[in-house]
Design an enzyme around this catalytic site. Structure first.
Site, short mmCIF file in Angstrom:
data_model
loop_
_atom_site.label_atom_id
_atom_site.label_comp_id
_atom_site.label_asym_id
_atom_site.label_seq_id
_atom_site.Cartn_x
_atom_site.Cartn_y
_atom_site.Cartn_z
N SER A 130 2.14 -7.78 5.90
CA SER A 130 1.50 -7.04 4.82
C SER A 130 1.59 -5.54 5.08
O SER A 130 1.07 -5.05 6.09
CB SER A 130 0.04 -7.45 4.69
N HIS B 109 4.75 -8.70 2.16
CA HIS B 109 3.59 -8.94 1.31
C HIS B 109 3.01 -7.60 0.87
O HIS B 109 2.75 -6.73 1.70
CB HIS B 109 2.54 -9.74 2.07
N ASP C 45 -0.07 -5.93 -1.09
CA ASP C 45 -1.41 -6.09 -1.64
C ASP C 45 -1.72 -4.95 -2.62
O ASP C 45 -1.75 -3.78 -2.22
CB ASP C 45 -2.45 -6.08 -0.52
N MET D 121 -4.48 -3.29 -4.97
CA MET D 121 -5.93 -3.24 -5.20
C MET D 121 -6.23 -2.15 -6.22
O MET D 121 -5.67 -1.05 -6.15
CB MET D 121 -6.65 -2.94 -3.90
N HIS E 61 0.83 -9.30 -4.47
CA HIS E 61 -0.47 -9.95 -4.64
C HIS E 61 -1.38 -9.02 -5.43
O HIS E 61 -1.81 -7.98 -4.92
CB HIS E 61 -1.04 -10.25 -3.24
N MET F 32 -4.62 -8.03 -6.59
CA MET F 32 -6.08 -8.11 -6.46
C MET F 32 -6.67 -7.10 -7.45
O MET F 32 -7.17 -6.05 -7.08
CB MET F 32 -6.51 -7.80 -5.03
N MET G 156 -7.04 -17.01 0.33
CA MET G 156 -7.61 -15.88 1.05
C MET G 156 -8.52 -16.43 2.16
O MET G 156 -9.52 -17.07 1.88
CB MET G 156 -8.41 -14.98 0.12
N ASP H 156 -3.62 -15.74 3.69
CA ASP H 156 -3.72 -14.29 3.91
C ASP H 156 -5.12 -13.94 4.40
O ASP H 156 -6.10 -14.18 3.69
CB ASP H 156 -3.42 -13.56 2.60
N GLY I 182 -6.80 -12.37 8.43
CA GLY I 182 -7.14 -12.70 9.81
C GLY I 182 -6.08 -13.49 10.55
O GLY I 182 -6.36 -14.12 11.58
#
Length: 232
Positions: free
Chosen positions: A20, A45, A47, A49, A78, A80, A149, A187, A189
């Site tokens: 990511s 990946h 992300d 936001m 992705h 979000m 998630m 996705d 941790g």
């Protein structure tokens, strides 16, 4: 546009590692992306936001377009975001390989997914940790990917939630029942210690941020995660 590979065309026991870029050094993003590809990453990946669906802001379509100049890897985007309808067309034009929408976001999710497919992209559904896996059922005939998630979305560097393996395994059963080749991506941790837990539960694609880009040796970091999936 670089297409996301179909699940059926990918070796069954070869877990995808998708770093990511949220955790990459933004001042040298192009170089970090190059290092990830040379280090053995399978996808990237991205992300996105919007400051509404989650409290943080991240990237826009210009980042996806710019990354194309530094890699031949698929860009797994992705969203979000609160209103995905406002973001889909700009990211398609920028060169996204796939677009994943949150089931919890606003709009006619099925119609939006159909629109993505009509443009020749892969499409996916993502769910938060507290969302019931059965809520995905109405979309399994259409989607190419389900993104679980394993942290609460919006912040990098969180710990893998203990409840995640159960959610992953429940979704694996839904995919199995569907009879379709759907990616099960996880996705949050993910690192060399938690990767095996996700794969044992049924994941076949892993997103790793800090565990890759937060390390001094990106190639070694990817190799350690991959080794953990092979030792499951």
């Amino acid at each position: 546009m670089i297409k996301l590979p179909a699940r059926a065309d990918w070796p069954q026991d070869n877990t995808v590692i998708a770093p990511s870029i949220l955790s990459a050094n933004q001042l040298i993003l192009g170089e970090q992306v190059k290092q990830a590809q040379l280090g053995g990453a399978d996808w990237l990946h991205i992300d996105i936001m919007d400051g509404h669906f989650v409290p943080n802001l991240s990237f826009g379509p210009a980042t996806v377009k710019a990354i194309d100049g530094f890699t031949t890897l698929a860009q797994d985007v992705h969203l979000m975001v609160e209103k995905p309808a406002d973001f889909i067309e700009p990211f398609i034009k920028a060169g996204a390989s796939s677009l994943t929408l949150h089931i919890e976001s606003k709009g006619d999710i099925r119609k939006l997914l159909e629109g993505i497919k009509d443009k020749g992209l892969s499409c996916g559904i993502s769910i938060k940790p507290d969302t019931k896996p059965c809520d995905i059922a109405p979309y399994v005939d259409l989607i190419d990917l389900i993104l679980v998630m394993s942290v609460y979305p919006g912040f990098g560097g969180q710990a893998f939630l203990a409840s995640s393996p159960k959610q992953i395994s429940d979704i694996r059963e839904i995919i199995k029942t569907s009879g379709r080749g759907i990616w099960l991506e996880v996705d949050g941790g993910i690192n060399k210690d938690t990767a095996a837990k996700a794969v044992e539960a049924g994941a076949d694609a892993l997103v790793a941020g800090n565990a890759v880009f937060g390390q001094s040796d990106i190639k070694q970091a990817i190799a350690q995660i991959r080794q953990a999936t092979e030792l499951r």
